[in-house]
Design an enzyme around this catalytic site. Structure first.
Site, PDB file in Angstrom:
ATOM      1  CG  HIS A 320      -2.050   0.943   1.117  1.00 19.98           C
ATOM      2  ND1 HIS A 320      -1.945   2.268   1.431  1.00 19.98           N
ATOM      3  CD2 HIS A 320      -3.316   0.739   0.686  1.00 19.98           C
ATOM      4  CE1 HIS A 320      -3.110   2.850   1.197  1.00 19.98           C
ATOM      5  NE2 HIS A 320      -3.959   1.954   0.751  1.00 19.98           N
ATOM      6  CG  ASP A 378      -8.358  -4.355  -2.434  1.00 18.30           C
ATOM      7  OD1 ASP A 378      -9.560  -4.173  -2.254  1.00 18.30           O
ATOM      8  OD2 ASP A 378      -7.579  -3.446  -2.763  1.00 18.30           O
TER       9      ASP A 378
HETATM   10  N1  ACO Z   1       4.172  -7.589  -4.748  1.00 19.74           N
HETATM   11  C1  ACO Z   1       5.522  -7.551  -4.937  1.00 19.74           C
HETATM   12  N2  ACO Z   1       6.283  -6.465  -4.809  1.00 19.74           N
HETATM   13  C2  ACO Z   1       5.659  -5.307  -4.506  1.00 19.74           C
HETATM   14  C3  ACO Z   1       4.268  -5.252  -4.315  1.00 19.74           C
HETATM   15  C4  ACO Z   1       3.523  -6.435  -4.432  1.00 19.74           C
HETATM   16  N3  ACO Z   1       2.202  -6.441  -4.266  1.00 19.74           N
HETATM   17  N4  ACO Z   1       3.909  -3.984  -4.014  1.00 19.74           N
HETATM   18  C5  ACO Z   1       5.059  -3.279  -4.039  1.00 19.74           C
HETATM   19  N5  ACO Z   1       6.108  -4.077  -4.339  1.00 19.74           N
HETATM   20  C6  ACO Z   1       7.506  -3.650  -4.389  1.00 19.74           C
HETATM   21  C7  ACO Z   1       7.809  -2.878  -5.666  1.00 19.74           C
HETATM   22  O1  ACO Z   1       8.275  -3.713  -6.689  1.00 19.74           O
HETATM   23  C8  ACO Z   1       8.861  -1.899  -5.194  1.00 19.74           C
HETATM   24  O2  ACO Z   1      10.087  -2.559  -5.127  1.00 19.74           O
HETATM   25  P1  ACO Z   1      11.479  -1.697  -5.357  1.00 19.74           P
HETATM   26  O3  ACO Z   1      11.526  -0.679  -4.288  1.00 19.74           O
HETATM   27  O4  ACO Z   1      12.548  -2.740  -5.244  1.00 19.74           O
HETATM   28  O5  ACO Z   1      11.348  -1.122  -6.738  1.00 19.74           O
HETATM   29  C9  ACO Z   1       8.446  -1.588  -3.761  1.00 19.74           C
HETATM   30  O6  ACO Z   1       7.716  -2.739  -3.309  1.00 19.74           O
HETATM   31  C10 ACO Z   1       7.589  -0.347  -3.632  1.00 19.74           C
HETATM   32  O7  ACO Z   1       6.532  -0.467  -4.574  1.00 19.74           O
HETATM   33  P2  ACO Z   1       5.875   0.781  -5.299  1.00 19.74           P
HETATM   34  O8  ACO Z   1       5.114   0.299  -6.496  1.00 19.74           O
HETATM   35  O9  ACO Z   1       6.892   1.839  -5.512  1.00 19.74           O
HETATM   36  O10 ACO Z   1       4.864   1.254  -4.181  1.00 19.74           O
HETATM   37  P3  ACO Z   1       3.628   2.185  -4.399  1.00 19.74           P
HETATM   38  O11 ACO Z   1       3.391   2.851  -3.105  1.00 19.74           O
HETATM   39  O12 ACO Z   1       3.807   3.053  -5.595  1.00 19.74           O
HETATM   40  O13 ACO Z   1       2.456   1.168  -4.754  1.00 19.74           O
HETATM   41  C11 ACO Z   1       0.640  -0.327  -4.620  1.00 19.74           C
HETATM   42  C12 ACO Z   1       1.478   0.736  -3.890  1.00 19.74           C
HETATM   43  C13 ACO Z   1       0.180   0.201  -5.998  1.00 19.74           C
HETATM   44  C14 ACO Z   1      -0.608  -0.623  -3.810  1.00 19.74           C
HETATM   45  C15 ACO Z   1       1.517  -1.592  -4.803  1.00 19.74           C
HETATM   46  O14 ACO Z   1       1.910  -2.073  -3.531  1.00 19.74           O
HETATM   47  C16 ACO Z   1       0.808  -2.673  -5.602  1.00 19.74           C
HETATM   48  O15 ACO Z   1       0.862  -2.662  -6.836  1.00 19.74           O
HETATM   49  N6  ACO Z   1       0.111  -3.640  -4.901  1.00 19.74           N
HETATM   50  C17 ACO Z   1      -0.657  -4.633  -5.574  1.00 19.74           C
HETATM   51  C18 ACO Z   1      -2.009  -4.045  -5.992  1.00 19.74           C
HETATM   52  C19 ACO Z   1      -2.932  -3.834  -4.815  1.00 19.74           C
HETATM   53  O16 ACO Z   1      -3.107  -4.692  -3.961  1.00 19.74           O
HETATM   54  N7  ACO Z   1      -3.579  -2.648  -4.790  1.00 19.74           N
HETATM   55  C20 ACO Z   1      -4.555  -2.309  -3.755  1.00 19.74           C
HETATM   56  C21 ACO Z   1      -4.198  -1.055  -3.030  1.00 19.74           C
HETATM   57  S1  ACO Z   1      -5.319  -0.782  -1.719  1.00 19.74           S
HETATM   58  C22 ACO Z   1      -6.646  -0.038  -2.400  1.00 19.74           C
HETATM   59  O17 ACO Z   1      -6.663   0.551  -3.426  1.00 19.74           O
HETATM   60  C23 ACO Z   1      -7.923  -0.150  -1.644  1.00 19.74           C
END
Ligand code: ACO
Length: 440
Positions: A320, A378
């Site tokens: 998140h 989720d």
């Molecule tokens: N699985 C694996 N790796 C992940 C995940 C994941 N679900 N989420 C983040 N990471 C990693 C990224 O690859 C990144 O790694 P790095 O630093 O080595 O490049 C690091 O963790 C940070 O990720 P970002 O994408 O920069 O984090 P951001 O805050 O932009 O994204 C998000 C948050 C979009 C929710 C992300 O965690 C994700 O895509 N999760 C899966 C989708 C999801 O569950 N969304 C629901 C959100 S809650 C809602 O809307 C109610």
């Protein structure tokens, strides 16, 4: 910056006695520091361009507060979510969705009389204009219900002209009530249309969530009795999704509303943003992922894939932008999930087993620990909603039903804020500089 106790008096949101100093080359600039009730102080860069001729650069708004708000607060490190100061788990445990709507809109929990009056008002608006039934039939039978929601909610502005003048406080109020009342009706119609069943009219003798369930699952040929366990669980799910600070869809609603667009159009823009898999579409994606994993023994393989950047695969329902701890909503959702599966006799649901194992392995894994990736709301909501009987295509629609009050409360707050101006971000231009059109 010094700590909160010593940085100056004044109301929340006002500039403190502290300043931040910005040095660019030999130039130094003093910037105001504002303090909220809780949460980090903010450096006020509103005059930065005027003062320095420079913009700030913050793609994705990871460090930028776009507004002042007194509705919802998240402490991502602690894993805390407050609506008007009340912790989400206490609200989910002790009250109902409609009372939470009142709280979000008006700032306080309703008294008994206030609740009864509010419920009566909302109930009075549950039907949609009869002509909307014909509007619905213009959609393709196999249209995604979110596509139907975006179009239909936007179209409300063509049916309810009398509540689109945003400068009129009374019209804003009526539009807010209409939106909260009609969203379940429209969502249920989108569902019924997609499965070829007749629309079911609202029943105003039922509570908000029970009425929604009957509009989704009743058919004219048979009596329908709402299961109180399901109704309570869904009501709690609505509470968990009601608002979430300045998330992508809420910011979209604020941005759309900042130009003076009518509230129905603004909420339609919020629905469009919510549709994306990184936002509201994540529970659908999480459930599809659990199905794809298929069995508990394949969990390690998928965890490894999520850690491999080149795979492009992420664990849906994990991570998140704000929570760097267990999402407090996910805890309530996990409990609700178990309650529903127990009550409906689905205790052995294979997807639940996969989810539990996935969570167990990921929470012990260095990659997820180091990046502070925890299950979000989720992760368990898809399994729960599926057990209740909703098809996956409707998951994001349910989210939209619940989030409508948050969008509306934030939209109202923005319109009523004397500092409100049209939202207009700037950019760091990296295209070609001026060049002349080539001569023949
Ligand atoms: N699985 C694996 N790796 C992940 C995940 C994941 N679900 N989420 C983040 N990471 C990693 C990224 O690859 C990144 O790694 P790095 O630093 O080595 O490049 C690091 O963790 C940070 O990720 P970002 O994408 O920069 O984090 P951001 O805050 O932009 O994204 C998000 C948050 C979009 C929710 C992300 O965690 C994700 O895509 N999760 C899966 C989708 C999801 O569950 N969304 C629901 C959100 S809650 C809602 O809307 C109610």
């Amino acid at each position: 910056m010094s700590d909160r106790e010593t940085n100056g008096a004044g109301s929340p949101g006002e500039a403190t006695r502290q300043h931040a100093t910005l040095t660019i080359g030999n130039e130094q600039y003093e910037l105001d520091v504002r303090r909220g009730t809780i949460g980090p102080d903010v450096v006020d860069v509103g005059n930065l361009y005027k003062q320095t001729g420079r913009f700030t650069y913050d793609p994705g708004f990871t460090s930028t507060a776009n507004c002042k708000s007194s509705i919802t607060f998240i402490d991502g490190d602690k894993g805390e979510l407050l609506y008007r100061g009340y912790p989400i788990d206490q609200l989910a445990e002790n009250t109902n969705f409609l009372a939470v709507c009142y709280l979000l809109l008006y700032g306080e929990l309703p008294t008994n009389t206030e609740f009864i009056n509010f419920r009566r008002t909302i109930t009075n608006h549950t039907m949609v204009h009869e002509q909307m039934t014909r509007f619905f039939t213009g959609y393709r039978r196999d249209a995604h219900p979110m596509a139907v929601m975006v179009g239909t909610v936007g179209a409300l502005s063509s049916f309810y002209h009398d509540s689109t003048d945003i400068t009129d406080q009374e019209q804003r109020e009526i539009a807010s009530h209409r939106m909260i009342a009609k969203m379940p009706t429209i969502a249920a119609m989108a569902y019924k249309y997609s499965i070829g069943q007749p629309f079911i009219y609202p029943r105003n003798d039922l509570d908000y969530t029970s009425n929604f369930l009957q509009m989704c699952f009743a058919v004219p040929s048979e009596p329908y009795i709402v299961n109180p366990i399901i109704s309570r669980a869904l009501d709690r799910i609505f509470i968990l999704h009601a608002d979430h600070e300045q998330n992508a869809s809420t910011s979209t609603v604020r941005l759309a509303g900042s130009s003076g667009a009518n509230p129905f159009a603004c909420i339609a823009s919020g629905i469009a943003c919510l549709w994306g898999p990184a936002h509201g579409g994540a529970n659908e994606a999480a459930l599809n992922m659990l199905k794809e994993i298929g069995s508990v023994d394949r969990v390690p393989e998928f965890v490894a894939k999520a850690k491999d950047k080149s795979s492009g695969f992420r664990l849906m329902g994990f991570g998140h932008r704000v929570y760097k701890n267990y999402d407090p909503r996910a805890k309530v959702m996990q409990k609700t999930c178990h309650e529903i599966l127990d009550a409906l006799g689905h205790r052995d649901d294979p997807l639940l087993k996969i989810a539990i194992e996935l969570e167990r392995i990921a929470l012990q894994d260095e990659y997820f620990i180091e990046k502070k990736l925890y299950p979000n709301i989720d992760f368990y909501s898809g399994i729960t909603l599926r057990a209740i009987g909703f098809p996956v295509e409707l998951f994001t629609v349910l989210f939209a039903v619940a989030r409508t009050v948050g969008w509306i409360a934030q939209w109202k707050e923005m319109i009523e804020d004397p500092e409100q101006r049209i939202g207009r971000p700037r950019q760091l231009y990296i295209g070609p500089p001026r060049r002349e059109f080539p001569a023949e």
